[in-house]
Design an enzyme around this catalytic site. Structure first.
Site, PDB file in Angstrom:
ATOM      1  N   TYR A 163       0.812  -1.213   0.000  1.00  0.00           N
ATOM      2  CA  TYR A 163       0.000   0.000   0.000  1.00  0.00           C
ATOM      3  C   TYR A 163       0.850   1.269   0.000  1.00  0.00           C
ATOM      4  O   TYR A 163       0.417   2.317  -0.490  1.00  0.00           O
ATOM      5  CB  TYR A 163      -0.933   0.022   1.211  1.00  0.00           C
ATOM      6  N   ASP A 165      -1.814 -18.791   2.654  1.00  0.00           N
ATOM      7  CA  ASP A 165      -2.847 -19.602   2.002  1.00  0.00           C
ATOM      8  C   ASP A 165      -3.341 -20.708   2.928  1.00  0.00           C
ATOM      9  O   ASP A 165      -4.535 -21.018   2.968  1.00  0.00           O
ATOM     10  CB  ASP A 165      -2.358 -20.168   0.666  1.00  0.00           C
ATOM     11  N   ASP A 209      -5.187  -7.206   5.839  1.00  0.00           N
ATOM     12  CA  ASP A 209      -6.389  -6.611   5.263  1.00  0.00           C
ATOM     13  C   ASP A 209      -7.348  -7.709   4.819  1.00  0.00           C
ATOM     14  O   ASP A 209      -8.551  -7.679   5.103  1.00  0.00           O
ATOM     15  CB  ASP A 209      -5.987  -5.736   4.071  1.00  0.00           C
ATOM     16  N   ASP A 252     -10.843  -9.234   7.109  1.00  0.00           N
ATOM     17  CA  ASP A 252     -12.176  -9.203   6.507  1.00  0.00           C
ATOM     18  C   ASP A 252     -12.768 -10.607   6.415  1.00  0.00           C
ATOM     19  O   ASP A 252     -13.976 -10.787   6.575  1.00  0.00           O
ATOM     20  CB  ASP A 252     -12.125  -8.562   5.119  1.00  0.00           C
ATOM     21  N   LYS A 278       4.296 -15.324   3.584  1.00  0.00           N
ATOM     22  CA  LYS A 278       4.445 -16.123   2.360  1.00  0.00           C
ATOM     23  C   LYS A 278       5.940 -16.313   2.122  1.00  0.00           C
ATOM     24  O   LYS A 278       6.495 -15.997   1.060  1.00  0.00           O
ATOM     25  CB  LYS A 278       3.760 -15.404   1.181  1.00  0.00           C
TER      26      LYS A 278
END
Length: 358
Positions: A144, A225, A249, A253, A193
Site C-alpha cells: 500500500y 494460504d 487486510d 475481513d 508467504k
C-alpha cells in the site's frame, strides 16, 4: 479522570452510530465521575464539503491535541467514486491519518458471541466452545505504501506495485502482538508467504528474533494460504494472528464472517508511543445512512477498547461489553444480525437497551 477525545464521525452511517456511542460515553462519564472533553472534527467527504480537503489541517490539530481518537467511517457510494468529493477519499483520509500519526499496528478482534452462534456460517462442530481471535496487522508498510506505477512498455500496458518492509517496521508490530498474547492465551501465529516473497522471509526472521524476548509465548509460523484454509477448518486453534498489511487486510475481513456481521467488529490502531485510534471495522455503508437501522455495536465496542487500552479504565470497558452481551442475550437484534428478513430494531433502540444495562 480528565481526558480529551477527538471525535471523527465521518460519512455514511458514521455520524449515526457515533452519536449513539456518545450516549454510552456520557453514561459512563456520569456513572464514574469522569470528565471527557469531546472535540469533533471533520474527515472524509464531510470534510471535503467544508474545507475542500478529506483530511484538513484543523482535524490534524484536533487529533494531535487529544489523548485518543474515536473514528466513525469515511467514503461514499461506489457509483460516485470519481466525483471530487469521493475520489481517493479513503486514501486521503484514513490512510493519511494513519500515516500522520504513525499508526503502525491494527488490532481487530474476531469473536463469535454465543448469543449469535446461529448467524455464524460455520458448523457447530467447527465453532466448538467459541472462536476468539485477535488479528494484529502492520499498517505502514507493504504494497500500500510502496511505489505504484502504470506505464506502457513495448506497446503493452503494464503496472507494478512495490512491496517493502524494513526490520524496524516488523519489530514494532511483532512486539505489539506478543504483548497482546500475554494478556490472552500466550500464542502468536505469524502469517506470511516466506516460501516465495523476500519481504516475508525477512518478516519471519525478525518475528522469530522478537519471539525470543517472550519465552512464555508460543510462536508458530504459517503460510497465508494455509491460514486462510485453517480459518474455516479449525479456527479455534488461533489466539493472536500477526501479519503484514496486505495479508492482514484480507484475513481480517475474512474473519468478519465469524461473528456474522462487520457491525459487530471493533478495531484499534496504535503507534509506537501508544497513541491510538479506535474505529468499527465496517465501512460507511452509504445505502444505510439516514435510515436508523445501522448496527451501533462495533462503534460502541470500539469505545470499550479505547477505555481499556488508552485510559486503562478496565471496569468501564467491562461494563460496556457486558451490557452489549446482555442485550444480545435478551434477543435484541438490528437488521444485519437478524435471521429473518425485514426484522430488527433500530440503531437508537439498540443503544437504548444497551444503556439500560449500564
Amino acid at each position: 479522570m480528565k481526558k480529551t477525545i477527538a471525535i471523527l464521525p465521518g460519512d455514511g452511517i458514521g455520524p449515526e452510530i457515533m452519536s449513539q456511542t456518545l450516549r454510552i460515553l456520557k453514561k459512563i462519564e456520569n456513572k464514574f465521575d469522569h470528565q471527557f472533553q469531546l472535540v469533533e472534527g471533520y474527515i472524509g467527504g464531510s470534510a471535503f464539503e467544508k474545507y475542500n480537503s478529506h483530511f484538513p489541517e484543523i482535524t490534524k490539530v484536533i487529533c494531535a491535541k487529544s489523548d485518543a481518537i474515536l473514528f466513525g467511517s469515511v467514503g461514499g457510494p461506489l457509483e460516485k467514486a470519481e466525483f471530487p468529493k469521493w475520489k481517493d477519499c479513503e486514501k486521503n483520509s484514513i490512510l493519511a491519518l494513519r500515516k500522520t500519526f504513525h499508526f503502525s499496528s491494527n488490532i481487530r478482534p474476531a469473536k463469535v458471541f454465543a448469543e449469535l452462534k446461529e448467524i455464524c456460517p460455520l458448523k457447530d462442530s467447527i465453532i466448538g466452545n467459541g472462536i476468539d481471535i485477535v488479528i494484529v496487522r502492520e499498517l505502514l508498510g507493504d504494497i500500500y505504501f510502496g511505489e505504484h506505477l502504470t506505464y506502457i512498455e513495448n506497446q503493452l500496458r503494464k503496472a507494478k506495485d512495490i512491496c517493502e518492509y524494513d526490520e524496524k517496521q516488523i519489530s514494532i508490530v511483532a512486539h505489539q502482538a506478543f504483548r497482546m498474547a500475554r494478556k490472552r492465551n500466550n500464542k502468536v501465529t505469524s502469517v506470511d508467504k516466506a516460501n516465495v516473497l523476500d519481504t516475508s522471509k525477512l518478516w519471519r526472521s525478525i518475528v522469530s528474533e522478537v519471539g525470543r524476548d517472550y519465552p512464555d509465548v508460543t510462536l508458530e509460523h504459517m503460510l497465508v494460504d494455509n491460514c486462510a484454509m485453517q480459518f474455516f477448518i479449525q479456527p479455534t486453534q488461533f489466539d493472536v494472528i500477526l501479519t503484514s498489511n496486505l495479508f492482514g487486510d484480507i484475513l481480517s475481513d475474512a474473519a468478519a464472517a465469524f461473528p456474522g456481521s462487520l457491525g459487530l467488529m471493533p478495531s484499534a490502531s496504535f503507534n509506537e508511543q501508544g497513541f491510538a485510534l479506535y474505529e468499527p471495522s465496517g465501512g460507511s455503508a452509504p445505502h444505510l445512512a439516514g435510515k436508523n437501522i445501522a448496527n451501533p455495536i462495533a462503534q460502541i465496542l470500539s469505545l470499550s477498547l479505547l477505555f481499556k487500552h488508552s485510559f486503562e479504565l478496565f471496569e468501564e470497558a467491562d461494563i460496556i461489553e457486558k451490557a452489549v452481551q446482555k442485550t444480545l442475550q435478551a434477543g435484541y437484534r438490528t437488521k444485519d444480525i437478524c435471521i429473518k428478513e425485514n426484522e430488527g430494531i433500530s440503531t437508537t433502540q439498540m443503544t437504548d437497551i444497551i444503556l439500560s444495562h449500564i
